[in-house]
Structures are given as structure tokens and as C-alpha cells.
Scaffold this active site. Structure first.
Site, short mmCIF file in Angstrom:
data_model
loop_
_atom_site.label_atom_id
_atom_site.label_comp_id
_atom_site.label_asym_id
_atom_site.label_seq_id
_atom_site.Cartn_x
_atom_site.Cartn_y
_atom_site.Cartn_z
N HIS A 127 -8.23 -21.05 -6.30
CA HIS A 127 -8.85 -20.06 -6.78
C HIS A 127 -8.92 -19.81 -8.28
CE1 HIS A 127 -9.25 -15.55 -7.55
NE2 HIS A 127 -9.47 -15.48 -6.14
N GLU A 152 -10.72 -10.83 -6.96
CA GLU A 152 -12.07 -11.43 -7.37
C GLU A 152 -12.86 -9.86 -7.46
OE1 GLU A 152 -13.80 -13.60 -4.09
OE2 GLU A 152 -13.94 -15.16 -5.69
N ARG A 168 -13.69 -9.24 -10.96
CA ARG A 168 -15.13 -9.72 -11.59
C ARG A 168 -16.29 -9.08 -10.78
NH1 ARG A 168 -14.67 -15.33 -9.65
NH2 ARG A 168 -12.72 -14.82 -8.99
N ARG A 194 -16.03 -19.71 -5.26
CA ARG A 194 -14.68 -20.05 -5.78
C ARG A 194 -14.61 -21.55 -6.34
NH1 ARG A 194 -10.46 -16.60 -2.22
NH2 ARG A 194 -11.13 -14.77 -3.10
N HIS A 202 -4.64 -22.12 -3.58
CA HIS A 202 -4.57 -20.66 -3.04
C HIS A 202 -4.57 -20.74 -1.49
CE1 HIS A 202 -5.26 -16.63 -2.71
NE2 HIS A 202 -6.55 -16.60 -2.42
N HIS A 203 -5.53 -21.70 -0.98
CA HIS A 203 -5.48 -21.41 0.61
C HIS A 203 -5.81 -22.70 1.15
CE1 HIS A 203 -6.82 -18.45 3.66
NE2 HIS A 203 -7.32 -19.47 4.43
N ARG A 234 -13.81 -21.23 1.03
CA ARG A 234 -13.68 -19.71 1.47
C ARG A 234 -14.23 -18.60 0.93
NH1 ARG A 234 -10.08 -15.68 1.47
NH2 ARG A 234 -8.57 -17.00 0.13
#
Ligand code: ADP
Length: 498
Positions: free
Chosen positions: A294, A307, A310, A331, A433-434, A473
Site C-alpha cells: 500500500h 486512500e 487522497r 496502488r 498490506h494484502h 487490489r
């Protein structure tokens, strides 16, 4: 074995904000009465009972993130009441607690109320595009087609997500947040736990699933470690909803050696147990090297700057005070652009309007990671960038809104001119992050072997599965994934066992 570097990173991660904010989150959840033992859910079996009596369930659900809790509620409401949910940590919610952006969904009742035109097909197309066409089109279509239903289902449970915003990579306002615009996880998890408690569905905290039990081809139970003892829970179906692996440096670097040294936004229980358990009974793991970093993670505390900040108008500037990329791009691209800047970091800069419109920022502020100043020049001094450069950066950005100027970096979404007055900045860089890959499933959430055949009795939902996000993602899609597929797996299992 971890390398020395990884060990030091692991220490940083576990002593850092990932852990601290998890514990802070635990505190918040405790105040809401959703901590294990305070929840008022059905009493746990005592050790003596559990050891003496064979325990048998229709379904055992592993993990209390959004996917696991939703699976349990949906299964129960379809008549499957002999179920139990397991959680290895002392607090509910996993990484779902930290979900900040919201839940992407299309053709929803809230979009209709707000005259937002959208379609399931467009949502699916943008999800696949965001993942550079490496996602599974069937899973993606299923997620998008069922997203509005999941929003309504949550609303019926008292979880109303009617404040809609935009996230990077999406062209339509479809990211659904709580009414006050706050981070979605801290509404979602207590809401789902309340629904679990209303139904008296038992959750066993500090109960770690370690191994799936198989009889022939079929999964027939799960071994758990609880109170330092090991026992087997028999089950007609096991649903793995164990989340990702961000807190397991060894596993992350096994799949992605280049990520050694990255901080993580994940809670300490995100150790990838579900992948190992599933793989050991023949499930196929797909796209395991697709681990999302991220772009806006504060590095000292591992705090993820949502996010939506932003999307609400913030910009990213480098150490020279210059913007360098379309902040609303995907991302992976924003992260890569950041890593090319001097010092491999960026300042996320925003004004008072952004601060006021995004409730999560007050949380970042109280964590001590937000720099504040009374105008742009003083902010530039506070963050040690050239004041003239920052002023001309902001002037050029403002002109997109005020003069209809074309942004040199191609940003078209979430451009909102800064107002005079207080200015803020958070220093950010990419963080793990994921986990976008995982257990291969079909639209019935059945875990599949490498020939594409379902493993009888084994289901999976949420971050532990792969195929939805592909290699990138979109923000807001994880919550959609866990809710759509969490609800779905509960219903599918209830039907299969009826
Ligand atoms: P998702 O978003 O897919 O629901 P989360 O990360 O929010 O995933 O939740 C996953 C949950 O599963 C976490 O609370 C985590 O602690 C729990 N968990 C992970 N591994 C195990 C395990 N082996 N046994 C029990 N619970 C587990």
C-alpha cells in the site's frame, strides 16, 4: 528461518503500530463490549468438557474477520445452528478492524438515493482492469453482481454504509462508508459481532486451528490448540476465513523475497495459517506472489493512511516539494512511483477540508503522525521541503479545479483545490498490506484442488482466497470480497448440509 534483516523487521512490525494499533483497536472494541469473554455470546465449553466429550458441529468457521463473522451469521440465518467460530487471538475482527476506505458496491440502493449512476458490469470491468486482467472473471462478476445485495444485508443487520466516496482505479463513487465517513472496519466488526451475539453463535477466542482432518478425500474436522491443549473438532464442513499472511515475514519472503524489510499494516495474527492448512489437504494455492503493498503507510507506526484521504483531495509530494504521480492511480503504480523518489518516501499533504471530511485523520493525529502548520510555507518548513516549491506545487494543483487546467500527471479524480488556512502532512512509504493470492475457490466458495475439483467439506472465504484481485487490489474491494463471499459461503454451506 528468518534472515537477520527479517528478524529486525519482524520486531519492528510487532512492536510498532501494527501491533499497537491492533491493541488500541482491541481497546476500542472492548469499550463497545465486543472483546471475547465480554461479548455475552454463548459460554465456551470448558476444557474438561471439551477434552472428555467429542465435539461435533455442522460447520466450524475459522477466523473472526469480516468473512468469518459474515459466514456464521448467514449460515445461522439459513438454519444451520450447530456451528462454532474460532479465533486464535484475544480480540475479534482481524485485519477487518483496520479496513479504512469502505466497501465498493454497485447498483446499490444508496447510490440510487444519491443519483450515482453505476453498473455491476462497469464495477467488474474496473476491478479486472485494476488487476491488469489477472483476476478470475467469474469470481469478479459474482462479487460485483452480489455487492448491492451484501450492502442491503449489512443494512438489515444495522450496519449502514451510505456515505459514498471514490477510491483509486474506480471511475464512479461506489466506496460505501458509515454515515459519518469514519473507517469502515470499526463499524463493520462491532456490528457483525452484535449480530453473532444476538443469535448466540459461539465464538471461541484464543483458540488456534492448526490442522485439517481428512477422511479419504473429505475434510471432516479440524485440530485446535486451546488452553495449551490439542483437540479435534468434528465438522461436516470447515470454512477457512483466516485472512492473509502480512505478519509472517518468513512466509511473505518465501513468496516475495523482494519484500524483505517492508513494514506491514497487518495485525499480528495474520500469519497465513489457512494457506498451510489448506495446502496440506491438497488445495491449490494461486497467485501467492501477489502481495499488495500500500503506497501510504506511515513507517514508524505502520499506520495505513486511507486512500479516501487522497480521494478527498490530498496530494503526494516528494522531498523536493514536488508532486510526481497521479495520486488516484492504482496502488501498485503509486507505490512504484514513490519508491523512485529521493529517500523512497512521500509526504501526503492536505488542507483543513480534507482533515474535517475524513474522520480517520483525527485518529492519525492522535497517534502523533500528522504535521500541522498554519499555511503552506510553514508546513514546508515543518517537513523540511522548499517552501517555494511546495507553494507552486499547490498552486498548480489548485488550478485543476479553479481554472480547469489539465493535470500534468493525468489526475482527474478527487481534485479539490486547497483552501487557505491550516495545512497538514503525513510522511508515507509503501508497506505490506494484502495477500491477493490464496486458496483457489469457485463461486460456491468450495476449496479446489489443482485439477479444479472441490475438496469435499472444505470451503474458504475472504483474504485467504485468491483470484479476485489478480495482481492489484482496488481500495474498497477487500471489504466487498469478504462480505459477498463471507455471506455466500454461509448460505452455500447451510444449503449443502440441509
Ligand atoms: P478477512 O478480511 O478475510 O475476514 P481478517 O484478517 O479480517 O480476514 O480475519 C481473519 C481472522 O482469522 C483474524 O482474526 C485472525 O486472527 C484469525 N486467524 C488466523 N489464523 C487463525 C487460526 N489458525 N486459528 C484461528 N483463527 C485464526
Amino acid at each position: 528461518m528468518t534472515t537477520k534483516m527479517n528478524e529486525s523487521i519482524s520486531k519492528k512490525s510487532s512492536a510498532g503500530v501494527s501491533r499497537r494499533s491492533f491493541l488500541a483497536g482491541v481497546g476500542a472494541l472492548g469499550a463497545l463490549g465486543v472483546l471475547g469473554g465480554l461479548s455475552g455470546c454463548a459460554p465456551q465449553n470448558t476444557q474438561e468438557e471439551a477434552d472428555d466429550a467429542a465435539e461435533s458441529y455442522d460447520a466450524v468457521i475459522v477466523g473472526t474477520g469480516g468473512a468469518g463473522l459474515s459466514a456464521a451469521i448467514a449460515a445461522y440465518d439459513k438454519g444451520l445452528t450447530n456451528i462454532v467460530v474460532l479465533e486464535k487471538m484475544s480480540a475479534y475482527g482481524g485485519n477487518t478492524n483496520f479496513s479504512s476506505s469502505g466497501m465498493n458496491a454497485s447498483e446499490t440502493m444508496f447510490q440510487a438515493d444519491q443519483n450515482i449512476e453505476d453498473s455491476n458490469d462497469l464495477f467488474a470491468q474496473e476491478t479486472l482492469d485494476g488487476g491488469h486482467n489477472t483476476g478470475d472473471p467469474e469470481l469478479v462478476a459474482f462479487m460485483c453482481d452480489n455487492s448491492a445485495g451484501a450492502i442491503e444485508w449489512l443494512d438489515d443487520l444495522g450496519i449502514t454504509l451510505d456515505n459514498i466516496t471514490l477510491t483509486g482505479g474506480m471511475s464512479v463513487h461506489r466506496c460505501h462508508r458509515p454515515t459519518d465517513g469514519s473507517a469502515v472496519g470499526l463499524t463493520l466488526v462491532p456490528g457483525l459481532v452484535a449480530a453473532i451475539n444476538n443469535r448466540n453463535i459461539p465464538i471461541r477466542m484464543d483458540c488456534e486451528a492448526t490442522e485439517l482432518v481428512k477422511d479419504g478425500d473429505a475434510v471432516t474436522g479440524i485440530v485446535v490448540k486451546e488452553n495449551n491443549k490439542t483437540k479435534t473438532l468434528n465438522a461436516r464442513a470447515v470454512i477457512l476465513a483466516t485472512g492473509g499472511m502480512g505478519a509472517n515475514q518468513e512466509m511473505v519472503t518465501k513468496y516475495r523475497p523482494d519484500l524483505a524489510g517492508y513494514v506491514t499494516t497487518n495485525q499480528p495474527g495474520a500469519t497465513g495459517d489457512g494457506y498451510t492448512m489448506a495446502e496440506n489437504v491438497g488445495a491449490e494455492l494461486i497467485q501467492m506472489d501477489q502481495i499488495q503493498i500500500h503506497p501510504t503507510v506511515e513507517q514508524e507506526t505502520s499506520t495505513l493512511v486511507a486512500e479516501g484521504v487522497r480521494g478527498g483531495g490530498a496530494i503526494l509530494v516528494n522531498a523536493d516539494g514536488n508532486r510526481f504521480f497521479d495520486e488516484m492511480s492504482t496502488r501498485d503504480k503509486v507505490s512504484a512511483a514513490e519508491l523512485e523518489q529521493p529517500g523512497s518516501f512521500a509526504w501526503c499533504v492536505f488542507d483543513q477540508q480534507v482533515y474535517d471530511n475524513n474522520k480517520a485523520i483525527a485518529k492519525y493525529d492522535s497517534a502523533g503522525i500528522v504535521k500541522q502548520a498554519s499555511d503552506i510555507a510553514s508546513l514546508a518548513e515543518a517537513i523540511e521541503v522548499d517552501p517555494a516549491a511546495l507553494q507552486s506545487t499547490v498552486a498548480a494543483y489548485n488550478a485543476i479545479t479553479t481554472d480547469g487546467a489539465t493535470d500534468e500527471f493525468g489526475r482527474t479524480e478527487g481534485c479539490i483545490a486547497f483552501a487557505d488556512g491550516n495545512m497538514y502532512a503525513i510522511k508515507v512509504a509503501p508497506g505490506i498490506h494484502h495477500a491477493m493470492g490464496g486458496i483457489r475457490i469457485n463461486v460456491k466458495n468450495e476449496a479446489l484442488d489443482e485439477n479444479g475439483n472441490p475438496i469435499p467439506g472444505l470451503y474458504a472465504a475472504g483474504e485467504v482466497t485468491g483470484g479476485i484481485h489478480g495482481n492489484n487490489r482496488i481500495g474498497g474491494n477487500a471489504v466487498c470480497d469478504i462480505e459477498v463471499f463471507g455471506k455466500n459461503v454461509g448460505e452455500v454451506v447451510a444449503e449443502a448440509l440441509s
